[in-house]
Design an enzyme around this catalytic site. Structure first.
Site, short mmCIF file in Angstrom:
data_model
loop_
_atom_site.label_atom_id
_atom_site.label_comp_id
_atom_site.label_asym_id
_atom_site.label_seq_id
_atom_site.Cartn_x
_atom_site.Cartn_y
_atom_site.Cartn_z
N GLY A 24 48.07 41.44 53.88
CA GLY A 24 47.65 40.27 54.68
C GLY A 24 46.56 40.64 55.66
N ILE A 26 46.34 41.03 59.16
CA ILE A 26 46.58 42.14 60.09
C ILE A 26 47.04 43.37 59.32
CG2 ILE A 26 48.05 42.92 62.00
CD1 ILE A 26 47.93 40.09 63.15
N ALA A 101 55.23 41.76 57.93
CA ALA A 101 55.31 40.56 57.07
C ALA A 101 55.72 39.35 57.91
CB ALA A 101 56.33 40.79 55.96
N ILE A 103 55.42 34.69 58.17
CA ILE A 103 54.92 33.40 57.72
C ILE A 103 55.05 32.39 58.86
CG2 ILE A 103 55.51 33.77 55.29
CD1 ILE A 103 58.00 31.95 55.77
N GLN A 159 55.81 28.25 71.76
CA GLN A 159 54.60 27.53 71.38
C GLN A 159 54.99 26.19 70.78
OE1 GLN A 159 51.30 27.82 71.72
NE2 GLN A 159 51.00 25.97 70.51
N TYR A 165 59.33 30.10 64.56
CA TYR A 165 58.50 31.31 64.66
C TYR A 165 58.74 32.02 65.99
CZ TYR A 165 54.04 33.93 64.21
OH TYR A 165 53.07 34.90 64.11
N GLY A 196 47.95 38.20 70.19
CA GLY A 196 47.63 36.80 70.46
C GLY A 196 47.12 36.16 69.18
N1 CAA Z 1 51.87 20.63 74.51
C1 CAA Z 1 52.36 19.39 74.75
N2 CAA Z 1 52.22 18.36 73.92
C2 CAA Z 1 51.56 18.60 72.78
C3 CAA Z 1 51.04 19.85 72.46
C4 CAA Z 1 51.19 20.88 73.38
N3 CAA Z 1 50.71 22.12 73.16
N4 CAA Z 1 50.45 19.77 71.25
C5 CAA Z 1 50.60 18.49 70.83
N5 CAA Z 1 51.27 17.78 71.75
C6 CAA Z 1 51.65 16.38 71.68
C7 CAA Z 1 50.52 15.52 71.15
O1 CAA Z 1 49.69 15.13 72.23
C8 CAA Z 1 51.27 14.38 70.52
O2 CAA Z 1 51.70 13.52 71.53
P1 CAA Z 1 51.96 11.95 71.21
O3 CAA Z 1 52.99 11.89 70.13
O4 CAA Z 1 52.40 11.41 72.53
O5 CAA Z 1 50.62 11.43 70.77
C9 CAA Z 1 52.52 15.06 69.96
O6 CAA Z 1 52.69 16.26 70.71
C10 CAA Z 1 52.39 15.39 68.47
O7 CAA Z 1 51.34 16.35 68.36
P2 CAA Z 1 50.52 16.53 67.06
O8 CAA Z 1 49.76 15.26 66.75
O9 CAA Z 1 49.72 17.78 67.13
O10 CAA Z 1 51.68 16.66 65.98
P3 CAA Z 1 51.56 17.09 64.51
O11 CAA Z 1 52.87 16.82 63.88
O12 CAA Z 1 50.34 16.57 63.84
O13 CAA Z 1 51.30 18.68 64.61
C11 CAA Z 1 51.82 20.93 64.91
C12 CAA Z 1 52.32 19.50 65.04
C13 CAA Z 1 51.37 21.22 63.47
C14 CAA Z 1 52.96 21.84 65.24
C15 CAA Z 1 50.63 21.12 65.85
O14 CAA Z 1 51.03 20.73 67.15
C16 CAA Z 1 50.17 22.57 65.90
O15 CAA Z 1 49.48 23.04 65.04
N6 CAA Z 1 50.55 23.30 66.97
C17 CAA Z 1 50.13 24.69 67.18
C18 CAA Z 1 51.05 25.63 66.47
C19 CAA Z 1 50.51 27.02 66.58
O16 CAA Z 1 50.01 27.47 67.59
N7 CAA Z 1 50.60 27.77 65.48
C20 CAA Z 1 50.10 29.09 65.46
C21 CAA Z 1 49.89 29.51 64.02
S1 CAA Z 1 49.17 31.11 63.94
C22 CAA Z 1 50.40 32.11 64.47
O17 CAA Z 1 51.52 31.75 64.61
C23 CAA Z 1 50.00 33.54 64.74
C24 CAA Z 1 50.43 33.93 66.09
O18 CAA Z 1 51.36 34.72 66.21
C25 CAA Z 1 49.72 33.43 67.26
#
Ligand code: CAA
Length: 258
Positions: A24, A26, A101, A103, A159, A165, A196
């Site tokens: 993958g 990293i 590993a 997801i 998060q 996760y 991060g």
């Molecule tokens: N804090 C507070 N409220 C939030 C928010 C936050 N950070 N993010 C979204 N909201 C709110 C929105 O404003 C929305 O409010 P309303 O319903 O009042 O309009 C509500 O929450 C729904 O938000 P979304 O439209 O974004 O909802 P969604 O279902 O389309 O998406 C999600 C949900 C896919 C989880 C999306 O929020 C997202 O991608 N979040 C980030 C997740 C993330 O950081 N993943 C990291 C992946 S990489 C990784 O994990 C590696 C690592 O170790 C860092």
């Protein structure tokens, strides 16, 4: 047995390092760095990624690096037993294990299904037991070992959308602190690295606006590079750093400090 078609027969003369999720984003950077440092690196990949693993190994061979690959489902204890036995027979006992590993199955908690919860706990957390348990006794017997658990900033701070996760990643450090105590008098160090947001397929899969908003909140105003995580792994594997154990090393551009 490790995968067939190994490209170059020459292995570095060092100890064996196993990197789960090794092909993958990293994982690749970790394998590359450890091979450069003289470890005999074995990269684990999911059984469904056999073809990709062969291409990956050939790419590294093109860089002059010999890295072996082995299929194994880290969420399956029995399969991990088979994998570790094969590595031991082919290369020798695992002296360094990097549990990398992982997801994502991101969903707000109100929409999260049981399968999404279980998949992430199985692959990201239960895997640490499944693999580490199978190399631990050899490390105790050898009087030397290095375990590095690749966690996440989101295991430290939570998060939005990542209950599964964050739980798994926080749990990894619980294992780290316990094994650090159990291994301390036996020459084994166990540490966590909490990256991060790093430039990989995993972060690329996020919605662009969500990712950009997060990156804007990083004090360094950029994502991390996989080689910056690999560098931290190399530090923890170095015998000169044998007094570091039970630590949770953040590599996050200042995104979270505690
Ligand atoms: N804090 C507070 N409220 C939030 C928010 C936050 N950070 N993010 C979204 N909201 C709110 C929105 O404003 C929305 O409010 P309303 O319903 O009042 O309009 C509500 O929450 C729904 O938000 P979304 O439209 O974004 O909802 P969604 O279902 O389309 O998406 C999600 C949900 C896919 C989880 C999306 O929020 C997202 O991608 N979040 C980030 C997740 C993330 O950081 N993943 C990291 C992946 S990489 C990784 O994990 C590696 C690592 O170790 C860092």
């Amino acid at each position: 047995m490790t995968d067939s078609n190994t490209v170059a027969a020459q292995q570095p003369a060092g100890r064996v390092a196993l990197v789960t999720g090794g092909i993958g984003g990293i994982g690749t950077a970790i394998c590359r760095r450890l091979a450069q440092d003289g470890w005999r690196v074995v990269a684990n990949h999911h059984p469904s990624e056999q073809e990709a693993a062969v291409a990956w190994r050939n790419d590294l061979a093109g860089e002059g690096l010999t890295v072996d690959t082995i299929a194994g489902d880290v969420s399956d204890f029995e399969d991990c037993g088979r994998m570790i036995a094969a590595i031991k027979a082919d290369q020798g006992p695992v002296a360094a294990l990097i549990n990398c590993a992982g997801i994502t199955r991101d969903k707000t908690f109100k929409k999260m299904e049981e399968a999404q919860w279980r998949a992430v706990i199985d692959v990201n957390l239960n895997s640490v037991f499944n693999v580490t348990r199978q190399v631990w006794e050899d490390m105790l017997e050898a009087g030397f070992g290095r375990v590095v658990n690749i966690s996440s900033v989101n295991g430290q701070r939570g998060q939005f959308g990542q209950a599964n996760y964050a739980a798994a990643k926080a749990g990894m450090h619980g294992i780290t602190m316990t094994l650090a105590q159990e291994g301390a008098a036996k020459g084994i160090t166990v540490n966590t690295i909490s990256p991060g947001y790093v430039e990989t397929a995993m972060t690329l899969a996020m919605r662009d606006d969500v990712r950009e908003a997060i990156v804007a909140s990083v004090p360094m105003r950029r994502m991390g590079r996989p080689d910056e995580i690999a560098s931290a792994v190399a530090f923890l594997l170095d015998e000169a750093n044998g007094y570091v154990t039970g630590a949770n090393l953040p590599v996050n551009g200042g995104l979270f400090m505690h």
